[in-house]
Scaffold this motif. Structure first.
Motif, PDB file in Angstrom:
ATOM      1  N   ILE A  43       7.380  76.289  36.658  1.00 14.78           N
ATOM      2  CA  ILE A  43       6.837  77.680  35.252  1.00 14.78           C
ATOM      3  C   ILE A  43       6.962  76.194  34.456  1.00 14.78           C
ATOM      4  O   ILE A  43       6.072  75.539  33.248  1.00 14.78           O
ATOM      5  N   ILE A  44       7.996  75.556  34.035  1.00 11.89           N
ATOM      6  CA  ILE A  44       8.232  74.472  32.966  1.00 11.89           C
ATOM      7  C   ILE A  44       6.701  73.227  33.008  1.00 11.89           C
ATOM      8  O   ILE A  44       6.412  73.454  32.392  1.00 11.89           O
ATOM      9  N   ALA A  45       6.774  72.892  34.260  1.00  9.37           N
ATOM     10  CA  ALA A  45       5.858  72.253  34.411  1.00  9.37           C
ATOM     11  C   ALA A  45       4.564  72.432  34.290  1.00  9.37           C
ATOM     12  O   ALA A  45       3.280  72.098  33.485  1.00  9.37           O
ATOM     13  N   GLN A  46       4.189  74.104  34.418  1.00  6.01           N
ATOM     14  CA  GLN A  46       2.576  74.681  34.170  1.00  6.01           C
ATOM     15  C   GLN A  46       2.598  74.661  32.779  1.00  6.01           C
ATOM     16  O   GLN A  46       1.049  74.732  32.064  1.00  6.01           O
ATOM     17  N   LEU A  47       3.567  75.411  32.849  1.00  2.00           N
ATOM     18  CA  LEU A  47       3.493  74.814  30.442  1.00  2.00           C
ATOM     19  C   LEU A  47       3.461  73.965  30.157  1.00  2.00           C
ATOM     20  O   LEU A  47       2.547  73.480  29.319  1.00  2.00           O
ATOM     21  N   VAL A  48       4.140  72.791  30.273  1.00  2.00           N
ATOM     22  CA  VAL A  48       3.274  71.689  30.431  1.00  2.00           C
ATOM     23  C   VAL A  48       2.465  70.845  30.254  1.00  2.00           C
ATOM     24  O   VAL A  48       1.695  70.520  29.341  1.00  2.00           O
ATOM     25  N   ARG A  49       1.725  71.154  31.868  1.00  2.00           N
ATOM     26  CA  ARG A  49       0.380  70.715  31.421  1.00  2.00           C
ATOM     27  C   ARG A  49      -0.860  71.325  30.738  1.00  2.00           C
ATOM     28  O   ARG A  49      -1.736  71.137  30.448  1.00  2.00           O
ATOM     29  N   ASP A  50      -0.518  73.301  30.628  1.00  3.46           N
ATOM     30  CA  ASP A  50      -0.742  74.222  30.368  1.00  3.46           C
ATOM     31  C   ASP A  50      -1.443  73.506  28.703  1.00  3.46           C
ATOM     32  O   ASP A  50      -2.647  73.356  27.753  1.00  3.46           O
ATOM     33  N   VAL A  51      -0.651  73.687  28.136  1.00  4.84           N
ATOM     34  CA  VAL A  51      -0.328  72.947  26.440  1.00  4.84           C
ATOM     35  C   VAL A  51      -0.514  71.439  26.584  1.00  4.84           C
ATOM     36  O   VAL A  51      -2.074  71.585  25.677  1.00  4.84           O
ATOM     37  N   GLU A  52      -0.375  71.124  27.196  1.00  3.51           N
ATOM     38  CA  GLU A  52      -1.521  68.886  27.475  1.00  3.51           C
ATOM     39  C   GLU A  52      -2.831  69.764  27.735  1.00  3.51           C
ATOM     40  O   GLU A  52      -3.853  68.420  26.771  1.00  3.51           O
ATOM     41  N   ALA A  53      -3.403  70.724  28.213  1.00  8.93           N
ATOM     42  CA  ALA A  53      -4.584  70.452  28.686  1.00  8.93           C
ATOM     43  C   ALA A  53      -5.223  71.493  27.272  1.00  8.93           C
ATOM     44  O   ALA A  53      -6.063  71.067  26.767  1.00  8.93           O
ATOM     45  N   GLU A  54      -4.981  72.281  26.785  1.00  7.21           N
ATOM     46  CA  GLU A  54      -5.016  72.833  25.911  1.00  7.21           C
ATOM     47  C   GLU A  54      -5.307  72.206  24.342  1.00  7.21           C
ATOM     48  O   GLU A  54      -6.164  72.465  23.872  1.00  7.21           O
ATOM     49  N   LEU A  55      -4.792  71.459  23.728  1.00  7.30           N
ATOM     50  CA  LEU A  55      -4.446  70.218  22.736  1.00  7.30           C
ATOM     51  C   LEU A  55      -5.558  68.822  23.196  1.00  7.30           C
ATOM     52  O   LEU A  55      -5.206  68.377  22.178  1.00  7.30           O
ATOM     53  N   GLY A  56      -5.501  68.651  24.559  1.00  2.00           N
ATOM     54  CA  GLY A  56      -6.414  67.635  24.934  1.00  2.00           C
ATOM     55  C   GLY A  56      -5.619  66.298  24.553  1.00  2.00           C
ATOM     56  O   GLY A  56      -5.736  65.501  24.102  1.00  2.00           O
ATOM     57  N   ASN A  57      -4.182  66.431  25.077  1.00  2.02           N
ATOM     58  CA  ASN A  57      -3.219  65.262  24.259  1.00  2.02           C
ATOM     59  C   ASN A  57      -2.587  65.399  25.174  1.00  2.02           C
ATOM     60  O   ASN A  57      -1.919  66.287  25.742  1.00  2.02           O
ATOM     61  N   GLN A  58      -1.059  64.178  25.790  1.00  2.00           N
ATOM     62  CA  GLN A  58      -0.655  63.767  26.448  1.00  2.00           C
ATOM     63  C   GLN A  58       0.854  63.782  25.228  1.00  2.00           C
ATOM     64  O   GLN A  58       1.175  63.222  24.333  1.00  2.00           O
ATOM     65  N   GLY A  59       2.405  64.374  24.978  1.00  6.35           N
ATOM     66  CA  GLY A  59       3.370  64.361  24.348  1.00  6.35           C
ATOM     67  C   GLY A  59       4.466  63.347  24.893  1.00  6.35           C
ATOM     68  O   GLY A  59       4.446  63.814  26.495  1.00  6.35           O
ATOM     69  N   THR A  60       5.171  63.754  24.328  1.00  2.00           N
ATOM     70  CA  THR A  60       6.638  62.724  24.756  1.00  2.00           C
ATOM     71  C   THR A  60       7.509  64.401  25.593  1.00  2.00           C
ATOM     72  O   THR A  60       6.726  65.548  24.777  1.00  2.00           O
ATOM     73  N   LEU A  61       8.372  64.740  26.140  1.00  2.00           N
ATOM     74  CA  LEU A  61       9.078  65.730  26.727  1.00  2.00           C
ATOM     75  C   LEU A  61       9.829  66.006  26.147  1.00  2.00           C
ATOM     76  O   LEU A  61      10.844  64.965  27.189  1.00  2.00           O
ATOM     77  N   GLY A  62      11.521  67.297  25.660  1.00  2.00           N
ATOM     78  CA  GLY A  62      12.576  67.283  25.910  1.00  2.00           C
ATOM     79  C   GLY A  62      12.806  68.465  25.697  1.00  2.00           C
ATOM     80  O   GLY A  62      12.153  69.687  25.921  1.00  2.00           O
ATOM     81  N   ILE A  63      13.542  68.517  27.029  1.00  2.00           N
ATOM     82  CA  ILE A  63      14.424  69.929  27.321  1.00  2.00           C
ATOM     83  C   ILE A  63      15.546  70.157  26.718  1.00  2.00           C
ATOM     84  O   ILE A  63      16.005  69.317  26.843  1.00  2.00           O
ATOM     85  N   GLY A  64      15.671  71.598  25.537  1.00  2.00           N
ATOM     86  CA  GLY A  64      16.941  71.837  25.789  1.00  2.00           C
ATOM     87  C   GLY A  64      17.259  73.265  26.868  1.00  2.00           C
ATOM     88  O   GLY A  64      16.591  73.946  27.234  1.00  2.00           O
ATOM     89  N   THR A  65      18.317  73.247  27.250  1.00  2.00           N
ATOM     90  CA  THR A  65      19.547  74.285  27.819  1.00  2.00           C
ATOM     91  C   THR A  65      20.867  74.656  27.650  1.00  2.00           C
ATOM     92  O   THR A  65      21.453  73.653  27.349  1.00  2.00           O
ATOM     93  N   PRO A  66      21.058  75.205  27.732  1.00  2.00           N
ATOM     94  CA  PRO A  66      22.565  75.300  27.989  1.00  2.00           C
ATOM     95  C   PRO A  66      23.101  74.951  28.828  1.00  2.00           C
ATOM     96  O   PRO A  66      22.755  74.443  30.286  1.00  2.00           O
ATOM     97  N   GLY A  67      24.359  74.378  28.994  1.00  2.00           N
ATOM     98  CA  GLY A  67      25.234  73.659  29.756  1.00  2.00           C
ATOM     99  C   GLY A  67      24.630  71.946  29.389  1.00  2.00           C
ATOM    100  O   GLY A  67      23.862  71.681  28.792  1.00  2.00           O
ATOM    101  N   ALA A  68      25.344  71.226  30.525  1.00  2.00           N
ATOM    102  CA  ALA A  68      24.860  69.151  29.828  1.00  2.00           C
ATOM    103  C   ALA A  68      25.180  68.619  31.297  1.00  2.00           C
ATOM    104  O   ALA A  68      25.375  69.197  32.468  1.00  2.00           O
TER     105      ALA A  68
END
Ligand SMILES: [Zn+2]
Length: 296
Positions: A43-68
């Protein structure tokens, strides 16, 4: 340069795209698949691909999550998305998306978001605290998250409450196995428990705040003890880190009186003749986690 941030939570996965000045371009969310590690990564990968396709641009990617992420093993620990615990989340995601990804815990992301362009914008050293159902914190120095060799820098919530008074020892049991952790006193449930001990009445922290405002003496007493505890907890941080700004987030950060009353008290324990540290409310609220992930 576009920046993507993903906030990976126990119930939802949220993605945000920011332009180089921090303007929000797009935001999406999906429910977190319960107990499904690979499903979560997909799902994370799909969200990233969808957003990049929609904006026509590739971005840097950071993930925040509880835990370390353990620096020694690369495995995630202490996440409330339990399917992720013990998994090499970062390696697997980097392989899936074929790019370098940054990851940090949600409290660090909160502190970073507020330090970059939020309530602590421009400050050199920022201590960001989430006071909610739990208590977490993160440290940002010169716009960068301080991680540390154990990836626990800023883990203040499971230190003991400093300068305890008699009835605070040993303090309430904490899920971490210890007693008297700061979290057990300064979380929302911690305030509820305090009020229940003092009065025998079980009401929410929001009700306690409201009743105190309306002049209820018992609720006012609870608020003052809570503020005394928060002042002690933060004075301890000031003595070690000496941050320029302390930013509060989480549900308890909406208690407006904290910003005046706590700095009035913390000088009692700070080892200095004056205290110039600022205590401020967050700017981005619930969006700080996902925005901070984008700034990683
Ligand atoms: Zn604890």
């Amino acid at each position: 340069m576009m920046r993507l941030g993903v906030d990976l939570g126990g119930t939802k996965i949220e993605i945000i795209a920011l332009d180089e000045r921090g303007k929000e371009l797009l935001r999406r969310r999906m429910p977190t698949p319960q107990g499904d590690y690979l499903g979560t990564l997909n799902i994370i990968a799909q969200l990233v691909r969808d957003v990049e396709a929609e904006l026509g641009n590739q971005g840097t990617l950071g993930i925040g999550t509880p835990g370390a992420l353990s620096r020694a093993t690369g495995l995630l620990r202490n996440s409330n998305s339990v399917a992720l615990n013990g998994k090499p989340v970062l390696n697997d995601l980097e392989e899936l998306l074929q790019r370098k990804i940054s990851i940090s815990n949600d409290a660090n992301c909160f502190a970073l978001s507020e330090a970059v362009d939020g309530a602590a914008a421009g400050a050199e050293v920022v201590f960001g605290v989430i006071l909610g159902t739990g208590v977490g914190a993160g440290i940002v120095v010169n716009g960068k998250v301080l991680t540390g060799p154990n990836a626990i820098a800023g883990e203040w919530g499971h230190n003991p409450l400093p300068w305890p008074v008699t009835d605070e020892i040993p303090g309430p049991a904490c899920y971490c196995g210890k007693h008297g952790c700061i979290e057990t006193f300064l979380s929302g449930p911690g305030m509820m428990k305090l009020h229940q001990q003092m009065t025998g009445t079980k009401i929410t922290s929001a009700e306690i705040v409201q009743h105190a405002e309306q002049g209820d003496a018992a609720c006012e007493r609870t608020m003052q003890i809570y503020e005394h505890r928060l002042a002690r907890g933060l004075a301890h941080v000031i003595n070690i880190l000496d941050p320029d700004v302390i930013v509060l987030g989480g549900g308890m950060s909406n208690i407006e009186r904290l910003y005046a009353n706590v700095p009035k008290r913390w000088g009692n324990w700070v080892f200095s003749d004056r205290v110039d540290t600022k205590l401020v409310k967050n700017k981005y609220g619930d969006s700080s986690g996902v925005r901070g992930a984008a700034w990683l």
